[in-house]
Scaffold this active site. Structure first.
Site, PDB file in Angstrom:
ATOM      1  N   CYS A   1      24.072 -36.169 -42.325  1.00  0.00           N
ATOM      2  CA  CYS A   1      25.038 -37.254 -43.110  1.00  0.00           C
ATOM      3  C   CYS A   1      25.916 -35.647 -43.986  1.00  0.00           C
ATOM      4  O   CYS A   1      25.664 -34.646 -44.627  1.00  0.00           O
ATOM      5  CB  CYS A   1      25.169 -37.786 -43.778  1.00  0.00           C
TER       6      CYS A   1
ATOM      7  N   CYS B   1      24.280 -33.524 -46.897  1.00  0.00           N
ATOM      8  CA  CYS B   1      23.854 -32.382 -46.170  1.00  0.00           C
ATOM      9  C   CYS B   1      24.907 -31.342 -45.730  1.00  0.00           C
ATOM     10  O   CYS B   1      24.266 -29.843 -45.851  1.00  0.00           O
ATOM     11  CB  CYS B   1      22.549 -32.649 -44.842  1.00  0.00           C
TER      12      CYS B   1
END
Lengths: 78, 351
Positions: free
Chosen positions: A10, A13
């Protein structure tokens, strides 16, 4: 130095990796980056909130996207 | 006083001064919001506020500002408050708890622990692999999206403290009971086996340790920015639709089809709500407008809870650790809970 970014992919990260690369650049250091997206492996590090940052197999950060300056601080100690 | 001490005190004073100034500015904006739009839409643009167009336009601007203010205020407070809580601490609190007490505690912690849906899977593995019972873990996972801080902010602003308390209370009850039932059914065989085989290694890092108060305030401000950035399109569409309903839909139009006396009202609301993946920001302005057109609170709460708690993306994520039968059971039990609470509210609060 080996750096692992733990997370399912997502936005968090992605941002954590970007900030970590910025931190490395300001320190003038290089590192090998590995993305860990496998949930079993993420959990085995004891991480329950993504994203996680693992440096040389040690968890240094989890659950939030730290700013480059803070990450540089963390990496500088190693 | 030494120079070093003086240096550490000054930023603290500046921080508190900034917080106080922000609180004053927030209150002032909140108070002038309605008079300002009354004056601009009614006085300067000269729209009659009793007409459909006038009241629709007024509603759109007034509501947008009010909701943005409430969201900013409450997300900030919740983020700073929650920064003292972590998933690690929650797991430690839940470890070794019996079912029952454990479920109640897990539901409560699901509400206060900072948590996003992309962490649902690692948290699930972390809890179950360290010995927290499956049913207790599920109470935590159900409560977390079901009682949502964005929804709390909006409910408080649009409906006041009563319905907000009902929303929080019902969410806790649903999560507790659903987790208890899943625990009693002994569904561990429907969890992917690797979860139980996962061995936790190394030192767990608690992300909230060592943060200063200034760090927590900064996290609060960043969270307000990132949530508003993420939800503003939903918010504008929701408020826009709300304004249209507000201005144009005839009184009692919806009440006629889905009012308290329609026995299928709540059921329809849940069936419509589950696939309609949105978040509280988009749904609540709509809920507000529907309420003003005569839809009962229980039906609207059920609609909202179904929309935010039973989303398809979350199910797909959970599929990594739960077998389809367990996901289906989880959806069924939670839906039954939401429907039951909806009917209960309609019986207690008919309008």
């Amino acid at each position: 130095m080996q750096i692992k970014i733990l997370g399912s992919g997502c936005a968090n990260c992605v941002n954590l990796e970007k900030n970590t690369r910025t931190a490395l650049a300001t320190l003038g250091r290089e590192a090998e980056f590995i993305k860990v997206t496998d949930f079993a492996e993420i959990a085995s590090y004891g991480i329950m909130r993504t994203p996680g940052l693992v440096v040389d197999e040690e968890v240094v950060l989890s659950g939030r996207v730290a700013k480059p300056a803070e990450i540089a601080d963390l990496l500088d100690k190693r | 006083m030494s120079v070093i001490q003086q240096r550490s005190i000054r930023p603290a004073i500046r921080l508190w001064a900034a917080l106080a100034a922000a609180a004053v500015a927030w209150t002032a904006l909140y108070l002038v919001n309605q008079p300002f739009w009354d004056w601009l839409v009614g006085g300067v643009i000269r729209l009659d506020l009793t007409t459909r167009l006038g009241s629709g336009v007024h509603f759109f601007f007034y509501d947008t500002v009010k909701i943005a203010l409430l969201l900013a205020g409450i997300i900030f407070l919740v983020t700073v408050g929650r920064s003292y809580m972590s998933v690690e601490r929650t797991r430690a609190l839940l470890g070794g708890r019996r079912e029952g007490v454990g479920n109640v505690l897990a539901a409560g912690l699901g509400v206060v622990t900072p948590f996003c849906s992309c962490s649902a899977v690692p948290a699930f593995i972390g809890f179950v692999a360290s010995g927290v019972p499956l049913g207790v873990t599920m109470s935590f996972l159900i409560a977390s999206p079901l009682v949502n801080e964005v929804a709390i902010a909006l409910l408080l602003g649009l409906f006041g403290p009563g319905p907000t308390a009902l929303y929080i209370g019902s969410g806790l009850v649903i999560a507790t009971i659903a987790g208890l039932v899943i625990g009693r059914l002994k569904l561990e065989r429907w969890v992917e086996p690797f979860v139980f085989e996962t061995r936790l290694r190394g030192q767990v890092v608690d992300s909230t340790i060592g943060l200063s108060f200034a760090d927590r305030v900064r996290m609060g401000v960043e969270e307000v920015g990132s949530i508003l950035k993420k939800i503003w399109p939903y918010l504008l569409v929701g408020i826009g639709l709300g304004a249209v309903i507000h201005g144009w839909a005839p009184e009692n139009f919806f009440a006629q089809y889905a009012g308290a006396d329609n026995p299928f009202g709540v059921l329809i609301a849940v069936v419509v709500g589950v696939p309609l993946y949105s978040n509280a920001a988009g749904i609540l302005p709509l809920v507000d407008a529907l309420h003003s057109k005569g839809l009962p609170m229980g039906t609207l709460l059920a609609f909202m809870q179904a929309t935010v708690a039973l989303s398809l993306p979350e199910m797909i994520l959970l599929r990594r650790v739960l077998k389809p039968k367990l996901i289906a059971t989880f959806v069924a039990i939670t839906s039954i809970g939401i429907i039951a609470v909806g009917y209960l509210f309609n019986a207690v609060l008919p309008s």
